[in-house]
Design a protein around this motif. Structure first.
Motif, PDB file in Angstrom:
ATOM      1  N   ILE A   1       2.435 -10.218   2.565  1.00  0.00           N
ATOM      2  CA  ILE A   1       2.135 -11.492   1.341  1.00  0.00           C
ATOM      3  C   ILE A   1       3.842 -12.707   1.571  1.00  0.00           C
ATOM      4  O   ILE A   1       4.688 -11.556   1.447  1.00  0.00           O
ATOM      5  CB  ILE A   1       2.720 -10.813   0.189  1.00  0.00           C
TER       6      ILE A   1
ATOM      7  N   GLY B   1       0.804  -1.676   0.240  1.00  0.00           N
ATOM      8  CA  GLY B   1       0.295  -0.069  -0.224  1.00  0.00           C
ATOM      9  C   GLY B   1       1.121   0.894  -0.230  1.00  0.00           C
ATOM     10  O   GLY B   1       0.529   1.992   0.637  1.00  0.00           O
ATOM     11  N   GLY B   2       1.892   1.624  -1.043  1.00  0.00           N
ATOM     12  CA  GLY B   2       2.599   2.583  -0.770  1.00  0.00           C
ATOM     13  C   GLY B   2       2.337   3.157  -2.039  1.00  0.00           C
ATOM     14  O   GLY B   2       0.538   3.363  -2.123  1.00  0.00           O
TER      15      GLY B   2
ATOM     16  N   ALA C   1       2.262  -4.474  -5.541  1.00  0.00           N
ATOM     17  CA  ALA C   1       3.162  -2.897  -5.471  1.00  0.00           C
ATOM     18  C   ALA C   1       4.233  -3.020  -3.852  1.00  0.00           C
ATOM     19  O   ALA C   1       4.540  -2.117  -3.463  1.00  0.00           O
ATOM     20  CB  ALA C   1       1.379  -2.575  -5.452  1.00  0.00           C
TER      21      ALA C   1
ATOM     22  N   GLY D   1       4.065   3.615   2.490  1.00  0.00           N
ATOM     23  CA  GLY D   1       5.217   2.560   2.153  1.00  0.00           C
ATOM     24  C   GLY D   1       6.151   4.342   2.399  1.00  0.00           C
ATOM     25  O   GLY D   1       7.119   4.601   3.400  1.00  0.00           O
ATOM     26  N   GLY D   2       7.068   3.830   1.291  1.00  0.00           N
ATOM     27  CA  GLY D   2       8.642   4.861   1.160  1.00  0.00           C
ATOM     28  C   GLY D   2       7.680   6.378   1.557  1.00  0.00           C
ATOM     29  O   GLY D   2       8.846   6.741   2.247  1.00  0.00           O
TER      30      GLY D   2
ATOM     31  N   GLY E   1      15.131   4.984   4.876  1.00  0.00           N
ATOM     32  CA  GLY E   1      13.971   5.204   3.695  1.00  0.00           C
ATOM     33  C   GLY E   1      14.901   4.422   2.660  1.00  0.00           C
ATOM     34  O   GLY E   1      16.126   4.532   2.695  1.00  0.00           O
TER      35      GLY E   1
ATOM     36  N   CYS F   1       4.477   6.846  -9.144  1.00  0.00           N
ATOM     37  CA  CYS F   1       4.580   6.019  -8.622  1.00  0.00           C
ATOM     38  C   CYS F   1       2.644   5.814  -8.398  1.00  0.00           C
ATOM     39  O   CYS F   1       2.347   5.324  -8.094  1.00  0.00           O
ATOM     40  CB  CYS F   1       5.040   5.756  -7.390  1.00  0.00           C
TER      41      CYS F   1
ATOM     42  N   ARG G   1       8.057   1.394  -7.922  1.00  0.00           N
ATOM     43  CA  ARG G   1       9.181   1.442  -8.157  1.00  0.00           C
ATOM     44  C   ARG G   1       9.965   0.121  -8.565  1.00  0.00           C
ATOM     45  O   ARG G   1      11.081   0.813  -8.532  1.00  0.00           O
ATOM     46  CB  ARG G   1      10.451   2.358  -6.495  1.00  0.00           C
TER      47      ARG G   1
ATOM     48  N   VAL H   1       6.232  15.576  -2.390  1.00  0.00           N
ATOM     49  CA  VAL H   1       5.459  15.016  -3.126  1.00  0.00           C
ATOM     50  C   VAL H   1       6.746  15.455  -5.048  1.00  0.00           C
ATOM     51  O   VAL H   1       6.915  16.561  -5.015  1.00  0.00           O
ATOM     52  CB  VAL H   1       4.305  14.863  -4.297  1.00  0.00           C
TER      53      VAL H   1
HETATM   54  C1  LIG Z   1      15.281   8.331   1.711  1.00  0.00           C
HETATM   55  C2  LIG Z   1      14.299   8.810   0.138  1.00  0.00           C
HETATM   56  C3  LIG Z   1      14.467   9.974  -0.289  1.00  0.00           C
HETATM   57  C4  LIG Z   1      13.015  10.281  -0.731  1.00  0.00           C
HETATM   58  N1  LIG Z   1      13.200  11.404  -1.073  1.00  0.00           N
HETATM   59  C5  LIG Z   1      11.339  11.821  -1.867  1.00  0.00           C
HETATM   60  C6  LIG Z   1      11.350  12.537  -2.339  1.00  0.00           C
HETATM   61  O1  LIG Z   1      11.972  13.846  -1.760  1.00  0.00           O
HETATM   62  N2  LIG Z   1       9.823  13.080  -3.360  1.00  0.00           N
HETATM   63  C7  LIG Z   1       9.408  11.864  -4.211  1.00  0.00           C
HETATM   64  O2  LIG Z   1       8.583  11.794  -4.339  1.00  0.00           O
HETATM   65  N3  LIG Z   1      10.123  10.706  -3.437  1.00  0.00           N
HETATM   66  C8  LIG Z   1      11.091  10.262  -2.261  1.00  0.00           C
HETATM   67  N4  LIG Z   1      11.139   9.378  -2.543  1.00  0.00           N
HETATM   68  C9  LIG Z   1      10.832   8.521  -2.985  1.00  0.00           C
HETATM   69  C10 LIG Z   1       9.580   7.080  -3.156  1.00  0.00           C
HETATM   70  O3  LIG Z   1       9.466   7.695  -1.550  1.00  0.00           O
HETATM   71  C11 LIG Z   1       9.266   6.370  -3.281  1.00  0.00           C
HETATM   72  O4  LIG Z   1      10.296   5.764  -4.722  1.00  0.00           O
HETATM   73  C12 LIG Z   1       7.810   5.754  -3.281  1.00  0.00           C
HETATM   74  O5  LIG Z   1       6.733   5.809  -2.135  1.00  0.00           O
HETATM   75  C13 LIG Z   1       7.612   4.738  -3.931  1.00  0.00           C
HETATM   76  O6  LIG Z   1       6.593   4.018  -3.626  1.00  0.00           O
HETATM   77  P1  LIG Z   1       5.954   2.596  -3.823  1.00  0.00           P
HETATM   78  O7  LIG Z   1       4.598   2.538  -4.192  1.00  0.00           O
HETATM   79  O8  LIG Z   1       6.263   2.001  -5.684  1.00  0.00           O
HETATM   80  O9  LIG Z   1       6.989   1.705  -2.674  1.00  0.00           O
HETATM   81  P2  LIG Z   1       6.693   1.672  -1.573  1.00  0.00           P
HETATM   82  O10 LIG Z   1       6.730   3.007  -1.041  1.00  0.00           O
HETATM   83  O11 LIG Z   1       8.279   1.487  -0.743  1.00  0.00           O
HETATM   84  O12 LIG Z   1       5.368   0.879  -1.760  1.00  0.00           O
HETATM   85  C14 LIG Z   1       5.262  -0.689  -0.843  1.00  0.00           C
HETATM   86  C15 LIG Z   1       4.323  -0.674   0.060  1.00  0.00           C
HETATM   87  O13 LIG Z   1       4.624  -2.452   0.426  1.00  0.00           O
HETATM   88  C16 LIG Z   1       4.439  -3.032   1.313  1.00  0.00           C
HETATM   89  N5  LIG Z   1       5.409  -4.211   1.044  1.00  0.00           N
HETATM   90  C17 LIG Z   1       5.825  -4.315   0.727  1.00  0.00           C
HETATM   91  N6  LIG Z   1       6.238  -5.697   0.959  1.00  0.00           N
HETATM   92  C18 LIG Z   1       5.210  -6.281   1.348  1.00  0.00           C
HETATM   93  C19 LIG Z   1       5.099  -7.879   1.817  1.00  0.00           C
HETATM   94  N7  LIG Z   1       5.744  -8.864   1.309  1.00  0.00           N
HETATM   95  N8  LIG Z   1       3.696  -7.731   2.318  1.00  0.00           N
HETATM   96  C20 LIG Z   1       2.844  -7.229   2.748  1.00  0.00           C
HETATM   97  N9  LIG Z   1       3.301  -5.721   2.715  1.00  0.00           N
HETATM   98  C21 LIG Z   1       4.644  -5.213   1.817  1.00  0.00           C
HETATM   99  C22 LIG Z   1       5.203  -2.116   2.184  1.00  0.00           C
HETATM  100  O14 LIG Z   1       5.518  -1.606   3.349  1.00  0.00           O
HETATM  101  C23 LIG Z   1       5.133  -0.879   1.720  1.00  0.00           C
HETATM  102  O15 LIG Z   1       4.372   0.145   1.861  1.00  0.00           O
HETATM  103  C24 LIG Z   1      12.632   9.171  -1.098  1.00  0.00           C
HETATM  104  C25 LIG Z   1      12.923   7.118  -1.007  1.00  0.00           C
HETATM  105  C26 LIG Z   1      13.402   7.482  -0.502  1.00  0.00           C
HETATM  106  C27 LIG Z   1      14.360   6.335   0.295  1.00  0.00           C
END
Ligand SMILES: Cc1cc2nc3c(=O)[nH]c(=O)nc-3n(C[C@H](O)[C@H](O)[C@H](O)COP(=O)(O)OP(=O)(O)OC[C@H]3O[C@@H](n4cnc5c(N)ncnc54)[C@H](O)[C@@H]3O)c2cc1C
Length: 451
Positions: free
Chosen positions: A136, A22-23, A168, A51-52, A312, A403, A385, A61
């Motif tokens: 999962i 739920g990112g 996701a 998530g991240g 992060g 994302c 991501r 954002v």
């Molecule tokens: C240090 C850092 C700084 C950043 N700065 C910025 C910024 O300033 N602005 C910006 O826009 N972006 C920034 N980013 C990037 C951005 O935050 C992330 O890349 C983005 O939020 C990723 O979204 P996502 O939904 O793809 O994945 P994620 O946010 O990683 O979501 C994945 C979700 O899946 C869940 N999950 C994982 N594995 C499992 C499992 N096996 N079972 C159940 N749940 C699971 C996790 O808990 C999480 O909630 C940054 C990232 C980092 C690490």
């Protein structure tokens, strides 16, 4: 071989669409699919979404606005659809700052609590079934077809069956569990994690008067960090970002560079590296916080409010897709007929003491649908991501607005596949693009609004 035993009954859940994680991408995918009339279950390991962006406290954002060198440039928004909807929802709740300078572009800082609540709101309104605190643990397979997943919850094991599954998880967990092709960074080397924290008690007007409005700190701050690193201080990253938040006296601090004792970038897919990253991240957080309090104007009474729930994580495992976004596509501002998302964000590669930023000016690139279709495996899509993209490309394509856009697109893709009875790999990206345009993504508009 011995295996662990869990004699509790298995909870069974059936849905049209399973969203693992739920990112930003998972929330957008789940809401979009549910809005198309599908039954959707979203499984998230924490008790909240984000998530991240939230658990990792990435905090802003990025990826909404074009970058520009022009002296008269103003924030020019080029990404709409679900990203824009979520941003407006945050804004309406007081959970988002106006655009703030970030080098040649702009970003907006969000309140992580309001992010969680905004996600709860849109998911519940769309009728998504949410399973928080559930992890999962395996893919359910029928030959090469993913027919759902196993999860673990406090209630016991969960068997989730779905007609389409969307990985996701950020880490392509479901893809890897199914044994489908994936890869990690640049031959296994990933970008370093960062422990982000919030600093309260800051006199933000004095801080901004001293260092300017650009949230990428100016060279004198970097020079100060370099001068002290190794002389009683451990400050391994000198190019840092400090953002005023929605709260009056607070800075969001993106400054640590969490590496292993041997100096290598930690890969949080390994249990030991993930643990070391948390331990090292907290130590560095205290070093930087003390440094800011002692050395930076406006921070004399500062204190740490909190860190991310976890370190992060920028990059881990990515699914190998039928298309792969190339590093060269970013700086060329490449467009694709079957693209389903736009990005104006620069390449921001976090490796070494100084993150490398390469700008794409007055333009954006597009991301093809095939980056979310695994090369092998049916009934499965990815979002977020863990897209198929080269190492430097993902250092741009991973930010939050994108994302959201990927999730928006993949939610529509799942609905189109189930409506027409065709497999995700047979679905033309153009059909997803048309559905996105009908729901406000404005991918085919040349002129975009200035906000
Ligand atoms: C240090 C850092 C700084 C950043 N700065 C910025 C910024 O300033 N602005 C910006 O826009 N972006 C920034 N980013 C990037 C951005 O935050 C992330 O890349 C983005 O939020 C990723 O979204 P996502 O939904 O793809 O994945 P994620 O946010 O990683 O979501 C994945 C979700 O899946 C869940 N999950 C994982 N594995 C499992 C499992 N096996 N079972 C159940 N749940 C699971 C996790 O808990 C999480 O909630 C940054 C990232 C980092 C690490």
């Amino acid at each position: 071989m011995t295996t662990g035993i869990d004699r509790r009954a298995t909870l069974k859940v059936d849905a049209d669409v399973l969203v693992a994680g739920g990112g930003a991408a998972g929330v957008a995918a789940a809401v979009t699919a549910a809005r198309q009339g599908l039954s959707v279950v979203l499984v998230e390991r924490y008790g909240f979404c984000g998530g991240g962006a939230v658990a990792g406290l990435s905090g802003t954002v990025c990826g909404l606005y074009e970058a520009s060198d022009r002296p008269d440039a103003r924030p020019r928004q080029v990404v709409f659809g679900f990203a824009d909807e979520f941003v407006r929802l945050l804004e309406s709740r007081g959970g988002l700052t106006p655009p703030q300078r970030y080098g040649k572009t702009w970003t907006r800082v969000h309140d992580p609590l309001m992010w969680r609540e905004a996600a709860d709101h849109v998911l519940r309104e769309a009728g998504v079934r949410i399973l928080f605190h559930s992890v999962i643990t395996g893919a359910l397979l029928d030959g090469e077809r993913v027919i759902g997943a196993w999860a673990w919850s406090k209630e016991g094991p969960v068997e989730l069956r779905a007609r389409i599954s969307i990985d996701a998880s950020g880490d392509a967990d479901l893809v890897a569990m199914a044994g489908f092709e994936s890869f990690v960074g640049d031959n296994g080397t990933v970008q370093n994690p960062t422990m982000i924290f919030r600093l309260g008690g800051v006199d933000v007007p004095r801080f901004v008067a001293a260092y300017g409005e650009d949230t990428i700190m100016p060279e004198p701050v970097s020079a100060l960090l370099r001068e002290h690193h190794g002389h009683g201080w451990f400050l391994p990253r000198s190019k840092i970002w400090l953002f005023p938040t929605t709260r009056p006296n607070e800075l969001l601090c993106n400054c640590t560079r969490v590496v292993g004792a041997d100096g290598r970038e930690l890969n949080t897919l390994f249990a030991r590296d993930f643990t070391d990253a948390e331990l090292e991240g907290r130590l560095q957080m205290r070093q930087y916080a003390r440094f800011f309090r002692e050395k930076l104007v406006g921070c004399e009474n500062a204190y740490v409010v909190d860190t991310g729930v976890q370190v992060g994580v920028r990059q881990t495992r990515q699914a190998r897709g039928v298309a792969t976004l190339a590093n060269a596509d970013i700086l060329a501002g490449r467009k694709f007929a079957d693209a389903i998302a736009r990005s104006p964000w620069p390449i921001e590669l976090h490796a070494g003491a100084k993150p490398r930023v390469e700008w794409l000016l007055d333009d954006w690139y597009e991301v093809p649908y095939g980056c979310f279709v695994p090369v092998r495996g049916e009934g499965l899509l990815t979002a977020g991501r863990c897209l198929s993209a080269q190492h430097e490309a993902v250092a741009s394509a991973r930010v939050t607005a994108q994302c959201f856009s990927y999730g928006h697109a993949i939610g529509h893709a799942a609905a189109l596949c189930l409506e027409s009875g065709i497999a995700p790999r047979a679905l033309p990206g153009q059909a997803v693009r048309a559905a996105l345009d009908r729901s406000g993504a404005r991918l085919d508009e040349e002129a975009v609004a200035t906000r």
